[in-house]
Design a protein around this motif. Structure first.
Motif, short mmCIF file in Angstrom:
data_model
loop_
_atom_site.label_atom_id
_atom_site.label_comp_id
_atom_site.label_asym_id
_atom_site.label_seq_id
_atom_site.Cartn_x
_atom_site.Cartn_y
_atom_site.Cartn_z
N LYS A 29 68.19 34.00 -4.51
CA LYS A 29 67.84 35.04 -3.52
C LYS A 29 67.01 34.45 -2.39
N LEU A 30 66.05 33.60 -2.72
CA LEU A 30 65.22 32.95 -1.69
C LEU A 30 66.06 32.02 -0.81
N ASN A 31 66.99 31.31 -1.43
CA ASN A 31 67.87 30.42 -0.65
C ASN A 31 68.77 31.21 0.29
N GLN A 32 69.30 32.33 -0.19
CA GLN A 32 70.16 33.17 0.66
C GLN A 32 69.37 33.72 1.84
N ALA A 33 68.14 34.15 1.58
CA ALA A 33 67.29 34.67 2.65
C ALA A 33 66.99 33.57 3.67
N ASP A 34 66.69 32.39 3.19
CA ASP A 34 66.41 31.26 4.07
C ASP A 34 67.62 30.95 4.95
N SER A 35 68.79 30.98 4.36
CA SER A 35 70.03 30.73 5.10
C SER A 35 70.28 31.82 6.15
N LEU A 36 70.05 33.07 5.78
CA LEU A 36 70.25 34.18 6.72
C LEU A 36 69.27 34.09 7.88
N ILE A 37 68.04 33.71 7.60
CA ILE A 37 67.04 33.53 8.67
C ILE A 37 67.50 32.44 9.63
N PHE A 38 67.90 31.32 9.08
CA PHE A 38 68.34 30.19 9.90
C PHE A 38 69.54 30.57 10.76
N THR A 39 70.54 31.19 10.15
CA THR A 39 71.75 31.58 10.86
C THR A 39 71.45 32.59 11.97
N THR A 40 70.63 33.57 11.65
CA THR A 40 70.31 34.60 12.64
C THR A 40 69.56 34.01 13.82
N GLU A 41 68.59 33.14 13.55
CA GLU A 41 67.85 32.51 14.65
C GLU A 41 68.79 31.71 15.55
N ASN A 42 69.72 31.00 14.96
CA ASN A 42 70.68 30.23 15.76
C ASN A 42 71.59 31.14 16.57
N GLN A 43 72.05 32.22 15.98
CA GLN A 43 72.92 33.15 16.70
C GLN A 43 72.17 33.81 17.86
N LEU A 44 70.91 34.17 17.63
CA LEU A 44 70.12 34.75 18.71
C LEU A 44 69.96 33.75 19.86
N HIS A 70 60.47 36.86 2.60
CA HIS A 70 60.78 35.52 2.09
C HIS A 70 59.50 34.76 1.79
N LYS A 71 58.56 34.83 2.72
CA LYS A 71 57.29 34.12 2.54
C LYS A 71 56.53 34.64 1.32
N ALA A 72 56.57 35.98 1.12
CA ALA A 72 55.90 36.60 -0.03
C ALA A 72 56.72 36.50 -1.32
N GLN A 73 57.94 36.00 -1.20
CA GLN A 73 58.88 35.94 -2.33
C GLN A 73 59.09 37.31 -2.96
N ASP A 74 59.17 38.32 -2.10
CA ASP A 74 59.39 39.71 -2.50
C ASP A 74 60.90 39.95 -2.53
N LEU A 75 61.49 39.89 -3.72
CA LEU A 75 62.95 39.97 -3.84
C LEU A 75 63.50 41.31 -3.38
N ALA A 76 62.83 42.40 -3.72
CA ALA A 76 63.29 43.72 -3.27
C ALA A 76 63.18 43.82 -1.75
N GLY A 77 62.11 43.28 -1.21
CA GLY A 77 61.93 43.27 0.25
C GLY A 77 62.98 42.42 0.93
N ILE A 78 63.37 41.32 0.30
CA ILE A 78 64.42 40.47 0.85
C ILE A 78 65.73 41.23 0.90
N ASP A 79 66.05 41.94 -0.17
CA ASP A 79 67.29 42.73 -0.20
C ASP A 79 67.30 43.77 0.92
N ALA A 80 66.20 44.51 1.04
CA ALA A 80 66.13 45.57 2.05
C ALA A 80 66.19 44.99 3.46
N ALA A 81 65.43 43.93 3.72
CA ALA A 81 65.41 43.34 5.05
C ALA A 81 66.75 42.69 5.40
N SER A 82 67.40 42.07 4.42
CA SER A 82 68.71 41.46 4.65
C SER A 82 69.73 42.52 5.05
#
Length: 136
Positions: A29-44, A70-82
């Motif tokens: 889950k943390l890796n997926q969030a990290d990847s989504l952050i990276f991809t989104t920043e590049n697309q922006l 992601h920084k807090a390692q809040d898995l439910a928060g990662i799901d909602a924010a994603s």
């Protein structure tokens, strides 16, 4: 190694299987969030001003929520924010697509034909006709 030691090791492995599975899911889950952050920043960065301002703000807000979760390692928060980030980006993409379609229609129906003709000739390899003689 005795049978008792093997049995003890098996029992220990079974007892830790749940914990191992949960830890793997957390890391995935943390890796997926990290990847989504990276991809989104590049697309922006790549899309820049092509994203309408009213659509860019929700994307950036959702991106920040994802970074915080992601920084807090809040898995439910990662799901909602994603989910929020993907929804916001999808809305922006739909609007950009609609705008590009409207601009294409304003150019006229023959504009597409002219572009296709130009593209097809420029994308061909450098082909030359040659004379040949068949030898028997």
């Amino acid at each position: 190694m005795s049978k008792e030691e093997i049995d003890r090791m098996k029992a220990e492995a079974e007892a830790n299987a749940d914990a191992d599975k949960k830890e793997k899911e957390r890391i995935d889950k943390l890796n997926q969030a990290d990847s989504l952050i990276f991809t989104t920043e590049n697309q922006l960065k790549d899309l820049g001003d092509k994203i309408p301002a009213d659509k860019k703000a929700p994307i950036e807000a959702a991106l920040q929520k994802l970074k915080d979760a992601h920084k807090a390692q809040d898995l439910a928060g990662i799901d909602a924010a994603s989910a929020e980030l993907q929804s916001a980006f999808q809305a922006a993409s739909a609007e950009m697509y609609a705008q590009s379609g409207a601009q294409g229609q304003q150019a006229g129906p023959n504009a597409g034909q002219a572009n296709n003709g130009g593209q097809s000739s420029s994308s061909k390899d450098n082909v030359q006709d040659a004379d040949f003689e068949e030898v028997k």
